[in-house]
Design a protein around this motif. Structure first.
Motif, PDB file in Angstrom:
ATOM      1  N   MET A 150       0.830  -1.211   0.000  1.00 28.91           N
ATOM      2  CA  MET A 150       0.000   0.000   0.000  1.00 28.91           C
ATOM      3  C   MET A 150       0.856   1.249   0.000  1.00 28.91           C
ATOM      4  O   MET A 150       0.523   2.239  -0.651  1.00 28.91           O
ATOM      5  CB  MET A 150      -0.952  -0.004   1.200  1.00 28.91           C
ATOM      6  CG  MET A 150      -2.112  -0.949   1.033  1.00 28.91           C
ATOM      7  SD  MET A 150      -3.424  -0.706   2.222  1.00 28.91           S
ATOM      8  CE  MET A 150      -2.767  -1.451   3.674  1.00 28.91           C
ATOM      9  N   GLU A 151       1.971   1.212   0.713  1.00 31.78           N
ATOM     10  CA  GLU A 151       2.869   2.371   0.750  1.00 31.78           C
ATOM     11  C   GLU A 151       3.564   2.555  -0.597  1.00 31.78           C
ATOM     12  O   GLU A 151       3.677   3.669  -1.102  1.00 31.78           O
ATOM     13  CB  GLU A 151       3.903   2.173   1.852  1.00 31.78           C
ATOM     14  CG  GLU A 151       4.871   3.311   2.001  1.00 31.78           C
ATOM     15  CD  GLU A 151       5.903   3.021   3.073  1.00 31.78           C
ATOM     16  OE1 GLU A 151       7.064   3.381   2.854  1.00 31.78           O
ATOM     17  OE2 GLU A 151       5.550   2.428   4.108  1.00 31.78           O
ATOM     18  N   ARG A 152       3.992   1.442  -1.194  1.00 33.81           N
ATOM     19  CA  ARG A 152       4.757   1.507  -2.438  1.00 33.81           C
ATOM     20  C   ARG A 152       3.923   2.058  -3.598  1.00 33.81           C
ATOM     21  O   ARG A 152       4.435   2.787  -4.441  1.00 33.81           O
ATOM     22  CB  ARG A 152       5.265   0.106  -2.789  1.00 33.81           C
ATOM     23  CG  ARG A 152       6.334   0.105  -3.833  1.00 33.81           C
ATOM     24  CD  ARG A 152       6.910  -1.274  -4.065  1.00 33.81           C
ATOM     25  NE  ARG A 152       7.618  -1.721  -2.876  1.00 33.81           N
ATOM     26  CZ  ARG A 152       7.904  -2.982  -2.628  1.00 33.81           C
ATOM     27  NH1 ARG A 152       7.536  -3.918  -3.465  1.00 33.81           N
ATOM     28  NH2 ARG A 152       8.546  -3.329  -1.538  1.00 33.81           N
ATOM     29  N   ILE A 153       2.644   1.699  -3.656  1.00 38.08           N
ATOM     30  CA  ILE A 153       1.816   2.155  -4.788  1.00 38.08           C
ATOM     31  C   ILE A 153       1.045   3.437  -4.489  1.00 38.08           C
ATOM     32  O   ILE A 153       0.362   3.960  -5.356  1.00 38.08           O
ATOM     33  CB  ILE A 153       0.821   1.069  -5.245  1.00 38.08           C
ATOM     34  CG1 ILE A 153      -0.190   0.752  -4.150  1.00 38.08           C
ATOM     35  CG2 ILE A 153       1.537  -0.159  -5.716  1.00 38.08           C
ATOM     36  CD1 ILE A 153      -1.353  -0.082  -4.622  1.00 38.08           C
ATOM     37  N   GLY A 154       1.155   3.942  -3.278  1.00 37.48           N
ATOM     38  CA  GLY A 154       0.431   5.166  -2.927  1.00 37.48           C
ATOM     39  C   GLY A 154      -1.072   4.922  -2.845  1.00 37.48           C
ATOM     40  O   GLY A 154      -1.868   5.685  -3.394  1.00 37.48           O
ATOM     41  N   PRO A 203      -7.645  15.045 -12.107  1.00 38.30           N
ATOM     42  CA  PRO A 203      -8.944  14.805 -11.469  1.00 38.30           C
ATOM     43  C   PRO A 203     -10.088  15.686 -11.983  1.00 38.30           C
ATOM     44  O   PRO A 203     -11.186  15.186 -12.215  1.00 38.30           O
ATOM     45  CB  PRO A 203      -8.667  15.063  -9.985  1.00 38.30           C
ATOM     46  CG  PRO A 203      -7.239  14.727  -9.815  1.00 38.30           C
ATOM     47  CD  PRO A 203      -6.579  15.157 -11.098  1.00 38.30           C
ATOM     48  N   VAL A 204      -9.847  16.964 -12.191  1.00 39.89           N
ATOM     49  CA  VAL A 204     -10.910  17.847 -12.682  1.00 39.89           C
ATOM     50  C   VAL A 204     -11.272  17.485 -14.118  1.00 39.89           C
ATOM     51  O   VAL A 204     -12.445  17.466 -14.495  1.00 39.89           O
ATOM     52  CB  VAL A 204     -10.494  19.332 -12.560  1.00 39.89           C
ATOM     53  CG1 VAL A 204     -11.542  20.233 -13.171  1.00 39.89           C
ATOM     54  CG2 VAL A 204     -10.255  19.695 -11.112  1.00 39.89           C
ATOM     55  N   GLY A 205     -10.281  17.158 -14.918  1.00 34.99           N
ATOM     56  CA  GLY A 205     -10.537  16.749 -16.298  1.00 34.99           C
ATOM     57  C   GLY A 205     -11.319  15.456 -16.374  1.00 34.99           C
ATOM     58  O   GLY A 205     -12.201  15.300 -17.227  1.00 34.99           O
ATOM     59  N   ILE A 206     -11.023  14.529 -15.477  1.00 37.31           N
ATOM     60  CA  ILE A 206     -11.752  13.257 -15.462  1.00 37.31           C
ATOM     61  C   ILE A 206     -13.206  13.488 -15.074  1.00 37.31           C
ATOM     62  O   ILE A 206     -14.111  12.820 -15.592  1.00 37.31           O
ATOM     63  CB  ILE A 206     -11.047  12.254 -14.533  1.00 37.31           C
ATOM     64  CG1 ILE A 206      -9.703  11.871 -15.141  1.00 37.31           C
ATOM     65  CG2 ILE A 206     -11.899  11.012 -14.314  1.00 37.31           C
ATOM     66  CD1 ILE A 206      -8.835  11.020 -14.275  1.00 37.31           C
ATOM     67  N   ILE A 207     -13.454  14.445 -14.191  1.00 40.39           N
ATOM     68  CA  ILE A 207     -14.840  14.779 -13.833  1.00 40.39           C
ATOM     69  C   ILE A 207     -15.583  15.273 -15.074  1.00 40.39           C
ATOM     70  O   ILE A 207     -16.736  14.888 -15.313  1.00 40.39           O
ATOM     71  CB  ILE A 207     -14.863  15.822 -12.699  1.00 40.39           C
ATOM     72  CG1 ILE A 207     -14.339  15.199 -11.408  1.00 40.39           C
ATOM     73  CG2 ILE A 207     -16.269  16.371 -12.491  1.00 40.39           C
ATOM     74  CD1 ILE A 207     -14.072  16.187 -10.301  1.00 40.39           C
ATOM     75  N   LEU A 208     -14.942  16.095 -15.881  1.00 38.89           N
ATOM     76  CA  LEU A 208     -15.567  16.571 -17.125  1.00 38.89           C
ATOM     77  C   LEU A 208     -15.807  15.423 -18.106  1.00 38.89           C
ATOM     78  O   LEU A 208     -16.837  15.383 -18.782  1.00 38.89           O
ATOM     79  CB  LEU A 208     -14.701  17.649 -17.775  1.00 38.89           C
ATOM     80  CG  LEU A 208     -14.576  18.958 -17.007  1.00 38.89           C
ATOM     81  CD1 LEU A 208     -13.594  19.880 -17.702  1.00 38.89           C
ATOM     82  CD2 LEU A 208     -15.934  19.618 -16.858  1.00 38.89           C
ATOM     83  N   ALA A 212      -4.312   7.366  -3.960  1.00 38.43           N
ATOM     84  CA  ALA A 212      -5.178   6.904  -5.052  1.00 38.43           C
ATOM     85  C   ALA A 212      -6.628   6.786  -4.582  1.00 38.43           C
ATOM     86  O   ALA A 212      -7.560   7.133  -5.318  1.00 38.43           O
ATOM     87  CB  ALA A 212      -4.689   5.567  -5.592  1.00 38.43           C
ATOM     88  N   PHE A 213      -6.817   6.314  -3.351  1.00 36.55           N
ATOM     89  CA  PHE A 213      -8.168   6.205  -2.796  1.00 36.55           C
ATOM     90  C   PHE A 213      -8.796   7.587  -2.639  1.00 36.55           C
ATOM     91  O   PHE A 213      -9.973   7.788  -2.975  1.00 36.55           O
ATOM     92  CB  PHE A 213      -8.133   5.479  -1.445  1.00 36.55           C
ATOM     93  CG  PHE A 213      -9.483   5.335  -0.821  1.00 36.55           C
ATOM     94  CD1 PHE A 213     -10.366   4.363  -1.262  1.00 36.55           C
ATOM     95  CD2 PHE A 213      -9.880   6.184   0.200  1.00 36.55           C
ATOM     96  CE1 PHE A 213     -11.618   4.238  -0.694  1.00 36.55           C
ATOM     97  CE2 PHE A 213     -11.135   6.070   0.772  1.00 36.55           C
ATOM     98  CZ  PHE A 213     -12.002   5.082   0.324  1.00 36.55           C
ATOM     99  N   ALA A 214      -8.017   8.550  -2.154  1.00 34.18           N
ATOM    100  CA  ALA A 214      -8.529   9.918  -1.991  1.00 34.18           C
ATOM    101  C   ALA A 214      -8.888  10.526  -3.343  1.00 34.18           C
ATOM    102  O   ALA A 214      -9.938  11.166  -3.484  1.00 34.18           O
ATOM    103  CB  ALA A 214      -7.503  10.781  -1.265  1.00 34.18           C
ATOM    104  N   ASN A 215      -8.045  10.314  -4.350  1.00 31.93           N
ATOM    105  CA  ASN A 215      -8.346  10.811  -5.691  1.00 31.93           C
ATOM    106  C   ASN A 215      -9.617  10.177  -6.248  1.00 31.93           C
ATOM    107  O   ASN A 215     -10.468  10.867  -6.824  1.00 31.93           O
ATOM    108  CB  ASN A 215      -7.182  10.544  -6.651  1.00 31.93           C
ATOM    109  CG  ASN A 215      -6.001  11.438  -6.395  1.00 31.93           C
ATOM    110  OD1 ASN A 215      -6.113  12.461  -5.716  1.00 31.93           O
ATOM    111  ND2 ASN A 215      -4.851  11.049  -6.918  1.00 31.93           N
ATOM    112  N   SER A 216      -9.749   8.878  -6.077  1.00 34.27           N
ATOM    113  CA  SER A 216     -10.945   8.184  -6.568  1.00 34.27           C
ATOM    114  C   SER A 216     -12.204   8.672  -5.871  1.00 34.27           C
ATOM    115  O   SER A 216     -13.249   8.853  -6.506  1.00 34.27           O
ATOM    116  CB  SER A 216     -10.807   6.672  -6.361  1.00 34.27           C
ATOM    117  OG  SER A 216      -9.775   6.162  -7.142  1.00 34.27           O
ATOM    118  N   LEU A 217     -12.109   8.876  -4.566  1.00 31.94           N
ATOM    119  CA  LEU A 217     -13.261   9.370  -3.814  1.00 31.94           C
ATOM    120  C   LEU A 217     -13.655  10.768  -4.280  1.00 31.94           C
ATOM    121  O   LEU A 217     -14.841  11.045  -4.514  1.00 31.94           O
ATOM    122  CB  LEU A 217     -12.937   9.366  -2.314  1.00 31.94           C
ATOM    123  CG  LEU A 217     -14.076   9.729  -1.380  1.00 31.94           C
ATOM    124  CD1 LEU A 217     -15.172   8.682  -1.448  1.00 31.94           C
ATOM    125  CD2 LEU A 217     -13.560   9.870   0.039  1.00 31.94           C
TER     126      LEU A 217
END
Length: 158
Positions: A63-67, A139-144, A71-76
């Motif tokens: 979990m530490e190595r892949i961040g 992240p903002v672009g993915i929302i669009l 990634a979970f915070a970005n997905s949320l």
């Protein structure tokens, strides 16, 4: 009263065996996840005991190595914002389409209905190509991008 099929026990045993065969690779991965790296290839089918056992250390280092948490915070963030933007925009559009009756709104409605006919692969290919050209890989672009994909779905208008 319904009769029991002739070979019900045999079918149950057969499908139980197939289920165990299907699940066994997942079980082997879970068993090996608790071992040190050197023991995974030496004894892949044995349980982790003694000096083989590392506990949850493999999970924490992975979990530490892949961040994982970033990634979970970005997905949320992307999921929550996308859902809010899609609901807001599609509900405003649905209100307009149902209240105003003219050729323009009828055309927009049929375009949304047409999105059910177009194969998913065609939509995703063009959407990802345009997203790459416009540099929407943040992240903002993915929302669009999600708004562009989700707004045309007719389920949003009910």
């Amino acid at each position: 009263m319904s009769e029991k099929p002739k070979f019900a026990g045999l079918w149950t045993a057969l499908f139980s065996l197939i289920s165990l065969i299907w699940v066994s690779p997942i079980l082997i991965v879970v068993i090996n996840s608790f071992k040190k790296k050197a023991y995974i290839s030496r004894k892949p089918f044995s349980l982790a005991t003694g000096k083989m056992f590392v506990g949850l250390e493999n999970y924490f280092s992975g979990m530490e190595r892949i961040g994982f948490f970033q990634a979970f915070a970005n997905s949320l963030f992307i999921t929550v914002c996308s859902v809010l933007v899609i609901i807001l925009c599609t509900s405003m559009c649905a209100w307009y389409l149902t209240r105003v009756k003219n050729k323009f709104t009828e055309g927009i409605y049929y375009l949304c209905m047409f999105s059910m006919i177009v194969p998913f692969q065609m939509v995703m290919f063009t959407l990802s190509k345009i997203a790459n050209m416009l540099h929407l890989g943040n992240p903002v672009g993915i929302i669009l991008v999600y708004l562009g994909f989700g707004a045309g779905l007719p389920e949003a208008y009910y």
